[in-house]
Design a protein around this motif. Structure first.
Motif, mmCIF file in Angstrom:
data_model
loop_
_atom_site.group_PDB
_atom_site.id
_atom_site.type_symbol
_atom_site.label_atom_id
_atom_site.label_comp_id
_atom_site.label_asym_id
_atom_site.label_seq_id
_atom_site.Cartn_x
_atom_site.Cartn_y
_atom_site.Cartn_z
ATOM 1 N N THR A 236 -11.153 -0.539 -10.798
ATOM 2 C CA THR A 236 -11.366 0.276 -9.611
ATOM 3 C C THR A 236 -12.839 0.587 -9.495
ATOM 4 O O THR A 236 -13.462 1.019 -10.470
ATOM 5 C CB THR A 236 -10.574 1.598 -9.678
ATOM 6 O OG1 THR A 236 -9.179 1.307 -9.746
ATOM 7 C CG2 THR A 236 -10.847 2.453 -8.448
ATOM 8 N N VAL A 237 -13.398 0.376 -8.324
ATOM 9 C CA VAL A 237 -14.770 0.770 -8.017
ATOM 10 C C VAL A 237 -14.680 1.791 -6.892
ATOM 11 O O VAL A 237 -14.128 1.512 -5.834
ATOM 12 C CB VAL A 237 -15.635 -0.430 -7.607
ATOM 13 C CG1 VAL A 237 -17.068 0.008 -7.367
ATOM 14 C CG2 VAL A 237 -15.581 -1.520 -8.659
ATOM 15 N N PHE B 240 -9.254 -9.166 -4.382
ATOM 16 C CA PHE B 240 -9.600 -7.755 -4.243
ATOM 17 C C PHE B 240 -8.820 -7.094 -3.108
ATOM 18 O O PHE B 240 -8.442 -7.744 -2.132
ATOM 19 C CB PHE B 240 -11.106 -7.588 -3.985
ATOM 20 C CG PHE B 240 -11.946 -7.775 -5.209
ATOM 21 C CD1 PHE B 240 -12.488 -9.019 -5.514
ATOM 22 C CD2 PHE B 240 -12.191 -6.714 -6.063
ATOM 23 C CE1 PHE B 240 -13.258 -9.202 -6.654
ATOM 24 C CE2 PHE B 240 -12.967 -6.879 -7.196
ATOM 25 C CZ PHE B 240 -13.492 -8.125 -7.495
ATOM 26 N N GLU B 241 -8.631 -5.811 -3.252
ATOM 27 C CA GLU B 241 -8.030 -4.995 -2.210
ATOM 28 C C GLU B 241 -8.688 -3.625 -2.244
ATOM 29 O O GLU B 241 -9.355 -3.260 -3.220
ATOM 30 C CB GLU B 241 -6.517 -4.877 -2.405
ATOM 31 C CG GLU B 241 -6.102 -4.304 -3.734
ATOM 32 C CD GLU B 241 -4.597 -4.435 -3.966
ATOM 33 O OE1 GLU B 241 -3.960 -5.353 -3.409
ATOM 34 O OE2 GLU B 241 -4.061 -3.612 -4.739
ATOM 35 N N HIS C 168 -11.609 3.074 -2.145
ATOM 36 C CA HIS C 168 -11.827 2.496 -3.465
ATOM 37 C C HIS C 168 -11.436 1.027 -3.494
ATOM 38 O O HIS C 168 -10.396 0.633 -2.958
ATOM 39 C CB HIS C 168 -11.041 3.246 -4.533
ATOM 40 C CG HIS C 168 -11.373 4.701 -4.644
ATOM 41 N ND1 HIS C 168 -12.622 5.216 -4.320
ATOM 42 C CD2 HIS C 168 -10.615 5.753 -5.036
ATOM 43 C CE1 HIS C 168 -12.635 6.529 -4.523
ATOM 44 N NE2 HIS C 168 -11.427 6.878 -4.951
ATOM 45 N N LEU C 169 -12.240 0.248 -4.176
ATOM 46 C CA LEU C 169 -11.999 -1.190 -4.344
ATOM 47 C C LEU C 169 -11.188 -1.401 -5.617
ATOM 48 O O LEU C 169 -11.496 -0.796 -6.655
ATOM 49 C CB LEU C 169 -13.330 -1.932 -4.441
ATOM 50 C CG LEU C 169 -13.271 -3.453 -4.584
ATOM 51 C CD1 LEU C 169 -12.784 -4.092 -3.283
ATOM 52 C CD2 LEU C 169 -14.635 -4.006 -4.964
ATOM 53 N N LYS C 170 -10.191 -2.282 -5.540
ATOM 54 C CA LYS C 170 -9.320 -2.486 -6.685
ATOM 55 C C LYS C 170 -8.998 -3.958 -6.872
ATOM 56 O O LYS C 170 -9.080 -4.749 -5.931
ATOM 57 C CB LYS C 170 -8.009 -1.697 -6.494
ATOM 58 C CG LYS C 170 -8.212 -0.202 -6.351
ATOM 59 C CD LYS C 170 -6.893 0.537 -6.199
ATOM 60 C CE LYS C 170 -7.138 2.029 -6.081
ATOM 61 N NZ LYS C 170 -5.873 2.798 -6.016
ATOM 62 N N LYS C 171 -8.618 -4.265 -8.115
ATOM 63 C CA LYS C 171 -8.116 -5.599 -8.428
ATOM 64 C C LYS C 171 -7.159 -5.453 -9.596
ATOM 65 O O LYS C 171 -7.482 -4.788 -10.574
ATOM 66 C CB LYS C 171 -9.252 -6.558 -8.771
ATOM 67 C CG LYS C 171 -8.806 -7.999 -8.928
ATOM 68 C CD LYS C 171 -9.986 -8.945 -9.103
ATOM 69 C CE LYS C 171 -9.507 -10.380 -9.176
ATOM 70 N NZ LYS C 171 -10.630 -11.337 -9.356
ATOM 71 N N PRO C 172 -5.985 -6.054 -9.523
ATOM 72 C CA PRO C 172 -4.977 -5.838 -10.570
ATOM 73 C C PRO C 172 -5.377 -6.386 -11.939
ATOM 74 O O PRO C 172 -5.022 -5.800 -12.963
ATOM 75 C CB PRO C 172 -3.739 -6.569 -10.026
ATOM 76 C CG PRO C 172 -3.980 -6.717 -8.565
ATOM 77 C CD PRO C 172 -5.459 -6.833 -8.398
#
Lengths: 113, 112
Positions: free
Chosen positions: B20-21, B63-64, B75-79
């Motif tokens: 998470t960013v 990314f999502e 917030h930017l996320k990636k599993p």
């Protein structure tokens, strides 16, 4: 989305000289923007360039130092004039907004010695 | 005035873990929000944008981002992180006169 070709990709210049950076867009765009990214920092907007009118500069940037041309809807140039080492940065152009998205050129890494 | 804040200068994540960013924004009116990534010696690459609609926005490279109006966050996320995701990430908001305002950037390190 648009494709923007920016050149040169990098240059090393002597202080006191000028460098012109070119951006070519593969489609017509109303607005183009020029940014500076100083080492280790975020992007700062230099100016907005619309075809047929003078560029609009942000606070801290002046036309004499950063003259911009926008001769048509697919092309723009930024000149960094009378360079000093403090001008060493990455310079980027972008279009926008098209479908609410902004495309950026690949950047010009300028080193002034 | 429109602005974005990225509270973390650097985020370290082990490969394979979720990442998470963080990004928070301040705008008047409806926000147009963006995430961009910058790899070394490269320009900015578009990842995703939020204009309207679903709060979960899917973008490039897996990314999502989640738009949260009450918390004014995006917030930017990636599993599952990859080492190749290591780069500099910028959150941005569309400001007055269609200008893009960038956050200071967050450097993401994915540890093998």
């Amino acid at each position: 989305s648009a494709v923007i070709s920016q050149k040169p990709s990098r240059d090393i210049c002597q202080r006191g000289t000028s460098l012109t950076i070119q951006c070519q867009v593969d489609s017509q765009v109303t607005m183009m923007f020029w940014y500076r990214q100083q080492p280790g920092q975020s992007l700062t907007l230099i100016a907005t360039a619309n075809q047929g009118s003078e560029a609009t500069y942000e606070s801290g940037f002046v036309i004499d130092k950063f003259p911009i041309s926008r001769p048509n809807l697919t092309f723009s140039t930024l000149t960094v004039s009378n360079m000093s080492p403090e001008d060493s940065s990455i310079y980027l152009c972008s279009d926008g907004p098209i479908n609410y998205g902004y495309t950026f050129g690949s950047g010009t890494r300028l080193t002034v010695v | 005035a429109q602005s974005v804040a990225q509270p973390e200068d650097q985020v370290n994540v082990a490969e394979g873990n979720p990442l998470t960013v963080k990004c928070t924004y301040s705008v008047s009116g409806n926000p147009y929000l963006f995430w961009y990534v910058q790899y070394p010696n490269r320009g900015l690459q578009f990842l995703l944008k939020y204009i309207t609609g679903d709060n979960l926005v899917k973008g490039s490279y897996g990314f999502e981002a989640e738009f949260n109006k009450s918390q004014t966050s995006f917030h930017l996320k990636k599993p599952s992180a990859l080492v190749s995701d290591s780069a500099l990430y910028f959150c941005a908001v569309r400001g007055r006169d269609d200008k893009i305002i960038f956050g200071k950037g967050t450097r993401l390190h994915i540890l093998p």
